[in-house]
Design a protein around this motif. Structure first.
Motif, PDB file in Angstrom:
ATOM      1  N   MET A   1      40.921   0.519 -42.212  1.00 27.96           N
ATOM      2  CA  MET A   1      40.718  -0.756 -41.512  1.00 27.96           C
ATOM      3  C   MET A   1      39.277  -0.867 -41.004  1.00 27.96           C
ATOM      4  SD  MET A   1      43.531  -2.425 -41.718  1.00 27.96           S
ATOM      5  CE  MET A   1      44.227  -3.425 -40.443  1.00 27.96           C
ATOM      6  N   ASP A   2      38.718   0.216 -40.487  1.00 27.85           N
ATOM      7  CA  ASP A   2      37.341   0.185 -40.003  1.00 27.85           C
ATOM      8  C   ASP A   2      36.367  -0.159 -41.112  1.00 27.85           C
ATOM      9  OD1 ASP A   2      37.833   0.691 -37.372  1.00 27.85           O
ATOM     10  OD2 ASP A   2      37.463   2.860 -37.496  1.00 27.85           O
TER      11      ASP A   2
ATOM     12  N   GLU B   1      51.490  -0.432 -41.158  1.00 23.07           N
ATOM     13  CA  GLU B   1      52.855  -0.004 -41.473  1.00 23.07           C
ATOM     14  C   GLU B   1      52.953   0.679 -42.829  1.00 23.07           C
ATOM     15  OE1 GLU B   1      55.112  -3.611 -41.210  1.00 23.07           O
ATOM     16  OE2 GLU B   1      54.347  -4.043 -39.210  1.00 23.07           O
ATOM     17  N   LEU B   2      51.982   0.433 -43.712  1.00 20.36           N
ATOM     18  CA  LEU B   2      52.025   0.987 -45.064  1.00 20.36           C
ATOM     19  C   LEU B   2      51.554   2.437 -45.136  1.00 20.36           C
ATOM     20  CD1 LEU B   2      50.634  -2.068 -47.044  1.00 20.36           C
ATOM     21  CD2 LEU B   2      53.008  -1.385 -46.757  1.00 20.36           C
ATOM     22  N   PHE B   3      50.794   2.882 -44.141  1.00 19.35           N
ATOM     23  CA  PHE B   3      50.239   4.234 -44.157  1.00 19.35           C
ATOM     24  C   PHE B   3      51.045   5.146 -43.240  1.00 19.35           C
ATOM     25  CE2 PHE B   3      46.748   1.488 -45.338  1.00 19.35           C
ATOM     26  CZ  PHE B   3      46.230   2.148 -46.436  1.00 19.35           C
ATOM     27  N   PRO B   4      51.441   6.295 -43.744  1.00 16.24           N
ATOM     28  CA  PRO B   4      52.214   7.206 -42.907  1.00 16.24           C
ATOM     29  C   PRO B   4      51.379   7.833 -41.785  1.00 16.24           C
ATOM     30  CG  PRO B   4      51.805   8.175 -45.058  1.00 16.24           C
ATOM     31  CD  PRO B   4      51.290   6.772 -45.097  1.00 16.24           C
ATOM     32  N   ASP B   5      50.075   7.951 -42.007  1.00 16.66           N
ATOM     33  CA  ASP B   5      49.188   8.560 -41.015  1.00 16.66           C
ATOM     34  C   ASP B   5      48.320   7.475 -40.387  1.00 16.66           C
ATOM     35  OD1 ASP B   5      47.454  10.065 -39.516  1.00 16.66           O
ATOM     36  OD2 ASP B   5      46.689  11.261 -41.187  1.00 16.66           O
ATOM     37  N   PRO B   6      48.447   7.226 -39.081  1.00 17.10           N
ATOM     38  CA  PRO B   6      47.652   6.171 -38.437  1.00 17.10           C
ATOM     39  C   PRO B   6      46.144   6.421 -38.489  1.00 17.10           C
ATOM     40  CG  PRO B   6      49.076   7.278 -36.830  1.00 17.10           C
ATOM     41  CD  PRO B   6      49.365   7.857 -38.163  1.00 17.10           C
ATOM     42  N   THR B   7      45.731   7.686 -38.630  1.00 11.30           N
ATOM     43  CA  THR B   7      44.305   7.997 -38.734  1.00 11.30           C
ATOM     44  C   THR B   7      43.730   7.441 -40.025  1.00 11.30           C
ATOM     45  OG1 THR B   7      44.734  10.031 -37.510  1.00 11.30           O
ATOM     46  CG2 THR B   7      42.637   9.874 -38.648  1.00 11.30           C
ATOM     47  N   ILE B   8      44.474   7.571 -41.100  1.00  9.37           N
ATOM     48  CA  ILE B   8      44.026   7.027 -42.393  1.00  9.37           C
ATOM     49  C   ILE B   8      43.989   5.503 -42.324  1.00  9.37           C
ATOM     50  CG2 ILE B   8      44.628   6.799 -44.834  1.00  9.37           C
ATOM     51  CD1 ILE B   8      45.792   9.633 -44.667  1.00  9.37           C
ATOM     52  N   ALA B   9      44.997   4.919 -41.730  1.00 10.86           N
ATOM     53  CA  ALA B   9      45.023   3.461 -41.585  1.00 10.86           C
ATOM     54  C   ALA B   9      43.819   2.981 -40.784  1.00 10.86           C
ATOM     55  CB  ALA B   9      46.319   3.026 -40.915  1.00 10.86           C
ATOM     56  N   ASP B  10      43.483   3.665 -39.688  1.00  6.99           N
ATOM     57  CA  ASP B  10      42.315   3.292 -38.889  1.00  6.99           C
ATOM     58  C   ASP B  10      41.025   3.404 -39.688  1.00  6.99           C
ATOM     59  OD1 ASP B  10      43.546   2.545 -36.536  1.00  6.99           O
ATOM     60  OD2 ASP B  10      43.476   4.569 -35.682  1.00  6.99           O
ATOM     61  N   ALA B  11      40.889   4.466 -40.458  1.00  6.33           N
ATOM     62  CA  ALA B  11      39.675   4.659 -41.258  1.00  6.33           C
ATOM     63  C   ALA B  11      39.507   3.554 -42.285  1.00  6.33           C
ATOM     64  CB  ALA B  11      39.720   6.021 -41.948  1.00  6.33           C
TER      65      ALA B  11
ATOM     66  N   GLN C   1      49.153  -9.068 -51.739  1.00  5.66           N
ATOM     67  CA  GLN C   1      50.278  -9.887 -51.319  1.00  5.66           C
ATOM     68  C   GLN C   1      50.787  -9.499 -49.948  1.00  5.66           C
ATOM     69  OE1 GLN C   1      53.062  -9.419 -54.526  1.00  5.66           O
ATOM     70  NE2 GLN C   1      52.057 -10.967 -55.773  1.00  5.66           N
ATOM     71  N   VAL C   2      50.257  -8.412 -49.389  1.00  2.00           N
ATOM     72  CA  VAL C   2      50.653  -7.956 -48.060  1.00  2.00           C
ATOM     73  C   VAL C   2      49.541  -8.325 -47.088  1.00  2.00           C
ATOM     74  CG1 VAL C   2      51.227  -5.941 -46.659  1.00  2.00           C
ATOM     75  CG2 VAL C   2      51.956  -6.036 -49.039  1.00  2.00           C
ATOM     76  N   SER C   3      49.890  -8.961 -46.014  1.00  2.00           N
ATOM     77  CA  SER C   3      48.915  -9.360 -45.007  1.00  2.00           C
ATOM     78  C   SER C   3      48.220  -8.137 -44.421  1.00  2.00           C
ATOM     79  CB  SER C   3      49.613 -10.137 -43.891  1.00  2.00           C
ATOM     80  OG  SER C   3      48.728 -10.366 -42.829  1.00  2.00           O
ATOM     81  N   HIS C   4      46.940  -8.272 -44.112  1.00  3.16           N
ATOM     82  CA  HIS C   4      46.195  -7.150 -43.547  1.00  3.16           C
ATOM     83  C   HIS C   4      46.756  -6.714 -42.193  1.00  3.16           C
ATOM     84  CE1 HIS C   4      44.319 -10.456 -41.370  1.00  3.16           C
ATOM     85  NE2 HIS C   4      43.902  -9.565 -40.502  1.00  3.16           N
ATOM     86  N   THR C   5      47.467  -7.586 -41.521  1.00  2.00           N
ATOM     87  CA  THR C   5      48.050  -7.237 -40.231  1.00  2.00           C
ATOM     88  C   THR C   5      49.213  -6.246 -40.381  1.00  2.00           C
ATOM     89  OG1 THR C   5      49.514  -9.154 -40.326  1.00  2.00           O
ATOM     90  CG2 THR C   5      47.414  -9.435 -39.179  1.00  2.00           C
ATOM     91  N   LYS C   6      49.741  -6.121 -41.590  1.00  2.94           N
ATOM     92  CA  LYS C   6      50.861  -5.207 -41.826  1.00  2.94           C
ATOM     93  C   LYS C   6      50.432  -3.922 -42.521  1.00  2.94           C
ATOM     94  CE  LYS C   6      53.926  -9.042 -41.996  1.00  2.94           C
ATOM     95  NZ  LYS C   6      55.180  -9.299 -41.586  1.00  2.94           N
ATOM     96  N   TRP C   7      49.129  -3.739 -42.721  1.00  4.14           N
ATOM     97  CA  TRP C   7      48.643  -2.554 -43.415  1.00  4.14           C
ATOM     98  C   TRP C   7      48.946  -1.277 -42.648  1.00  4.14           C
ATOM     99  CZ3 TRP C   7      43.278  -3.322 -46.085  1.00  4.14           C
ATOM    100  CH2 TRP C   7      43.418  -4.227 -47.130  1.00  4.14           C
TER     101      TRP C   7
END
Length: 68
Positions: free
Chosen positions: A31-32, A19-29, A11-17
């Motif tokens: 998303m990749d 914001e959901l992760f406290p660590d941007p490195t994890i979010a990048d991994a 229900q959350v757009s992938h463009t806002k993911w």
């Protein structure tokens, strides 16, 4: 990775993911691996499917009652 299909739904757009992760490195991994090689189907509706189906059911009932 790249050997099978995975279907994700949310229900959350992938463009806002990010914001959901406290660590941007994890979010990048994530998303990749998930987003960057995917097909994204965005569904946008003002009505839920339950509401649409309820309206169809009511119309069918009213139509059947009119035929009787």
């Amino acid at each position: 990775y790249n050997r099978a299909s995975t279907v994700l739904s949310g229900q959350v757009s992938h463009t806002k993911w990010y914001e959901l992760f406290p660590d941007p490195t994890i979010a990048d991994a994530i998303m990749d691996r998930i987003i960057h090689n995917s097909y994204i189907l965005t569904l946008d509706s003002k009505k839920s499917m339950r509401e649409v189906m309820a309206e169809k059911t009511i119309k069918n009932i009213e139509k059947n009652e009119a035929l009787e």
